[in-house]
Design an enzyme around this catalytic site. Structure first.
Site, short mmCIF file in Angstrom:
data_model
loop_
_atom_site.label_atom_id
_atom_site.label_comp_id
_atom_site.label_asym_id
_atom_site.label_seq_id
_atom_site.Cartn_x
_atom_site.Cartn_y
_atom_site.Cartn_z
N VAL A 1 91.17 53.18 36.31
CA VAL A 1 89.85 53.17 36.94
C VAL A 1 88.99 54.34 36.50
O VAL A 1 87.76 54.23 36.42
CB VAL A 1 89.98 53.13 38.48
CG1 VAL A 1 90.57 51.81 38.93
CG2 VAL A 1 90.82 54.30 38.98
N ASN A 2 89.61 55.48 36.20
CA ASN A 2 88.83 56.62 35.74
C ASN A 2 88.19 56.33 34.40
O ASN A 2 87.02 56.68 34.16
CB ASN A 2 89.73 57.86 35.63
CG ASN A 2 90.15 58.40 36.98
OD1 ASN A 2 89.46 58.20 37.98
ND2 ASN A 2 91.30 59.06 37.04
N GLY B 1 84.53 66.30 28.19
CA GLY B 1 83.55 65.53 27.42
C GLY B 1 83.99 65.18 26.02
O GLY B 1 83.21 64.61 25.24
N PHE B 2 85.25 65.48 25.66
CA PHE B 2 85.70 65.25 24.29
C PHE B 2 85.91 63.77 23.99
O PHE B 2 85.71 63.32 22.86
CB PHE B 2 86.98 66.03 24.01
CG PHE B 2 86.79 67.53 24.04
CD1 PHE B 2 85.55 68.09 23.82
CD2 PHE B 2 87.86 68.37 24.29
CE1 PHE B 2 85.36 69.47 23.85
CE2 PHE B 2 87.70 69.75 24.33
CZ PHE B 2 86.44 70.31 24.11
N GLY B 3 86.33 62.99 25.00
CA GLY B 3 86.45 61.55 24.79
C GLY B 3 85.11 60.92 24.46
O GLY B 3 85.00 60.06 23.58
N TYR C 1 83.52 54.79 30.98
CA TYR C 1 82.88 53.91 30.00
C TYR C 1 81.58 53.33 30.53
O TYR C 1 80.59 53.21 29.81
CB TYR C 1 83.84 52.78 29.61
CG TYR C 1 85.09 53.25 28.91
CD1 TYR C 1 85.07 54.34 28.04
CD2 TYR C 1 86.31 52.59 29.11
CE1 TYR C 1 86.23 54.77 27.40
CE2 TYR C 1 87.47 53.01 28.47
CZ TYR C 1 87.42 54.10 27.62
OH TYR C 1 88.57 54.52 27.00
#
Length: 236
Positions: free
Chosen positions: A201-202, A171-173, A207
Site C-alpha cells: 500500500v505504501n 525520494g530516491f525511488g 505511485y
C-alpha cells in the site's frame, strides 16, 4: 523441468539488520547512470534483496553469469536497460557516456542511516576526492521497451525497481522512475508502466502521488516453469 534455486549472493541479507541512524542535516550527492557489465555483481545482489522483500526467494534463480550474458547485448533503450543510483558524500567525477548523460542531484536529508553494506556495494567509479571510496550503489531500475497498439507508439515497461533499505524514504525511488519517464519523453514514447503488489500500500500511494494511474481492473498473466516448457513440444 525443475529449476535449481541459486544461493543468496554474499552479504545480500545484511540490509535486513536495523541500521544506526545519524540525526542532523546531511548533504548527499546522487547520480543516476547507465549500468555497465562491471555492475552485474551489484545488480545480482539487489535483485535478491527485492526477492526477499517480495517473499519470493523461491523464484530466485538468476546468477551473475546469466545476468551478464543477457543484459548488455543491445544498445541502451533498445532492449533491457538498467539505471544505477549512486550516492556519495563528495561531488562525482564526470564520466563519459554518449548514450545517456548521467543525472546528478544534491539532496539534503535529516536522517542518514549507516550503511551496513557500504563495502559490498562500493561502486568503484572514481570520485574526484577519494578515487571512488565513498561512492555507493544505492539502488537500480531495470526497464524494457513496450508498445501500445492503441496509440501506435512505443513505451517503457519497468520490470524492477529497488532502493536499498538504508536509503529509502528520501525520494530516491521517485528519482529513478523520473529518469525513466524523462528518457521516454525524450524518445517520443507514449507511456511508462509497471506492476505493483496489491499488499504494498505504501508503494501504491507513492505511485499515485507521482501521477500514475493504478489499473485495478487488469491482472498479470504469466507462463513460466513447466507450463511454459510444455509449449516447446509444439503439441498444442
Amino acid at each position: 523441468m525443475a529449476s535449481t534455486i541459486s544461493p543468496p549472493p554474499a552479504a545480500a541479507l545484511a540490509s535486513i539488520a536495523t541500521p544506526t541512524i545519524l540525526v542532523g542535516q546531511h548533504q548527499l550527492y546522487t547520480r543516476i547512470r547507465l549500468a555497465t557489465p562491471a555492475d552485474v555483481p551489484h545488480i545480482h545482489k539487489l535483485i535478491y534483496q527485492m526477492a526477499v522483500f517480495q517473499n519470493e526467494t523461491h523464484l530466485f534463480t538468476a546468477t551473475e553469469s546469466s545476468l551478464a550474458s543477457t543484459l548488455f547485448n543491445s544498445p541502451p533503450f533498445q532492449s533491457f536497460t538498467v539505471f544505477i543510483l549512486e550516492v556519495s558524500s563528495n561531488p562525482f567525477k564526470n564520466i563519459h557516456s554518449p548514450a545517456f548523460l548521467p543525472i546528478e542531484r544534491t539532496v539534503l536529508v535529516d536522517h542518514v542511516a549507516a550503511d551496513p553494506e557500504a563495502e559490498t556495494f562500493k561502486s568503484g567509479v572514481a570520485n574526484e576526492d577519494d578515487d571512488g571510496d565513498d561512492v555507493t550503489v544505492a539502488g537500480f531500475v531495470l526497464f524494457v521497451p513496450s508498445y501500445t497498439t492503441f496509440a501506435g507508439k512505443p513505451g517503457f515497461h519497468v520490470e524492477d525497481l529497488l532502493v536499498r533499505e538504508c536509503y529509502r524514504r528520501k525520494g530516491f525511488g521517485k528519482m529513478l522512475l523520473s529518469a525513466v519517464a524523462e528518457q521516454a519523453v525524450k524518445m517520443g514514447f507514449k507511456r511508462v508502466e509497471w506492476s505493483v503488489l496489491e499488499w504494498n500500500v505504501n508503494a501504491i500511494k507513492f505511485y499515485e502521488e507521482m501521477g500514475a494511474k493504478v489499473l485495478t481492473e487488469w491482472r498479470v498473466c504469466r507462463l513460466t516453469g513447466d507450463a511454459l516448457e510444455a509449449y516447446g513440444d509444439a503439441n498444442y
